[in-house]
Design an enzyme around this catalytic site. Structure first.
Site: not given
Ligand code: ASP
Length: 345
Positions: A210, A238, A241, A261-262
């Site tokens: 992200t 889906r 966040d 991110t996560g």
């Molecule tokens: N936080 C993002 C999500 O769950 C994914 C990411 O940070 O790459 O959609």
């Protein structure tokens, strides 16, 4: 040697340990200079062993380009909103990151994008979720904030709104890259052989990717933004966040701007971005202390993986994460650029 007493040695030794922790966890305890823009390109299992030198150079160059582009705006007196928009657009257009072109693919093989923006001066915010045709989802999030009475629009409706505001729409295959098709195949293959009815996309692909940015302008205004394709092989519409104000993105001039991110499900449940700001507001914590507590004492303990970037109105920056790496960087008031990828930088 009598004058070197034991408590002094213990004190010095623990100071070194504390300092080492900050360095290792991606936090930088002291800055000489105010930071005006901080960005990330996702957290995950990013290590030196699984990255070629050429790719590393490419990542660092793109991070630097995004920082420079945002900095140009700030230097000429532009707003933090425009700086965030410019940096994020550049990262969305790069196929390296999981946002815009090169975003991860759903189980049906196309990209479904989420993005959000928030202004610290007036707490205005905008977001889009699950869009498949908007070339730069960050523009759509900004448009929702500026030209609609709403905070979040989703799917077809968001695309129709973007069209009505003359944003650039593209065919869904614009976003799809060879790398992401291969990644999706691998994840789907592993899901099949694992036999689980609800396999976690995280078990096989922990490179999130992200993108996000937080900027501080000459007026002292903070803006934070985030853009993503979410998780590889996601299903059933889906949403993570990233487009959720308070979870993946938050900004308030009196505390800080945050982009996360996560593993989105954890960031939503722990309302991570807002929690950092709330700790500063209600507990009087510094940005670094607040962010560190949220990542290490809440997320980490619950098993949530990821990281965040934060900037406060004084130009203090923080970039904690509990994964192996996080693409990240910042630029100071005088234009010095710092980029980082791995944990031990
Ligand atoms: N936080 C993002 C999500 O769950 C994914 C990411 O940070 O790459 O959609």
């Amino acid at each position: 040697m009598q004058f070197i007493n034991k408590p002094l040695i213990i004190f010095l030794f623990s100071s070194i340990l504390v300092l080492a922790h900050y360095v290792v966890s991606g936090q930088h305890a002291n800055y000489e200079e105010k930071v005006v823009l901080v960005i990330h390109g996702g957290a995950g299992t990013i290590s030196k062993d699984n990255m070629s030198d050429d790719l590393e150079i490419e990542y660092r160059k793109t991070l630097s380009d995004a920082l420079n582009a945002g900095y140009e705006i700030l230097k000429s007196g532009g707003s933090s909103l425009e700086a965030v928009r410019t940096s994020i657009r550049l990262l969305e257009d790069s196929p390296l990151f999981n946002a815009g072109k090169g975003a991860v693919l759903t189980n049906k093989g196309f990209a479904e994008l989420d993005a959000s923006i928030m202004q610290g001066a007036d707490l205005r915010a905008g977001a889009v979720a699950g869009v498949r045709k908007i070339k730069n989802p960050i523009d759509a999030a900004i448009e929702v904030m500026q030209a609609s009475p709403h905070v979040m629009l989703s799917g077809n409706g968001a695309e129709n709104f973007a069209k009505s505001r003359n944003l650039v729409l593209v065919k869904p295959n614009y976003f799809v890259t060879k790398t992401r098709i291969e990644q999706l195949r691998k994840v789907q293959e592993k899901d099949k052989t694992s036999g689980s009815l609800h396999p976690s996309p995280l078990s096989y692909d922990k490179k999130y990717g992200t993108v996000g940015a937080v900027a501080l302008d000459v007026n002292g205004d903070l803006t934070a933004g985030t853009s993503t394709g979410g998780m590889t092989n996601k299903k059933f519409g889906r949403i993570g966040d990233s487009p959720i104000i308070g979870a993946g993105t938050y900004a308030n001039n009196s505390t800080c701007g945050i982009s996360c991110t996560g593993h989105g499900e954890y960031f939503m449940r722990f309302v991570v971005a807002y929690d950092v700001a709330a700790k500063m507001e209600y507990e009087g914590k510094s940005l670094q202390a607040a962010a560190s507590e949220v990542v290490w004492e809440k997320l980490e303990k619950a098993g949530g993986k990821g990281g965040l970037i934060g900037l406060d109105a004084k130009g203090n920056v923080t970039m904690p994460f509990n994964t192996e790496g996080m693409y990240r960087g910042y630029i100071t008031e005088s234009g010095s650029i710092y980029t980082f990828i791995f944990k031990d930088e």
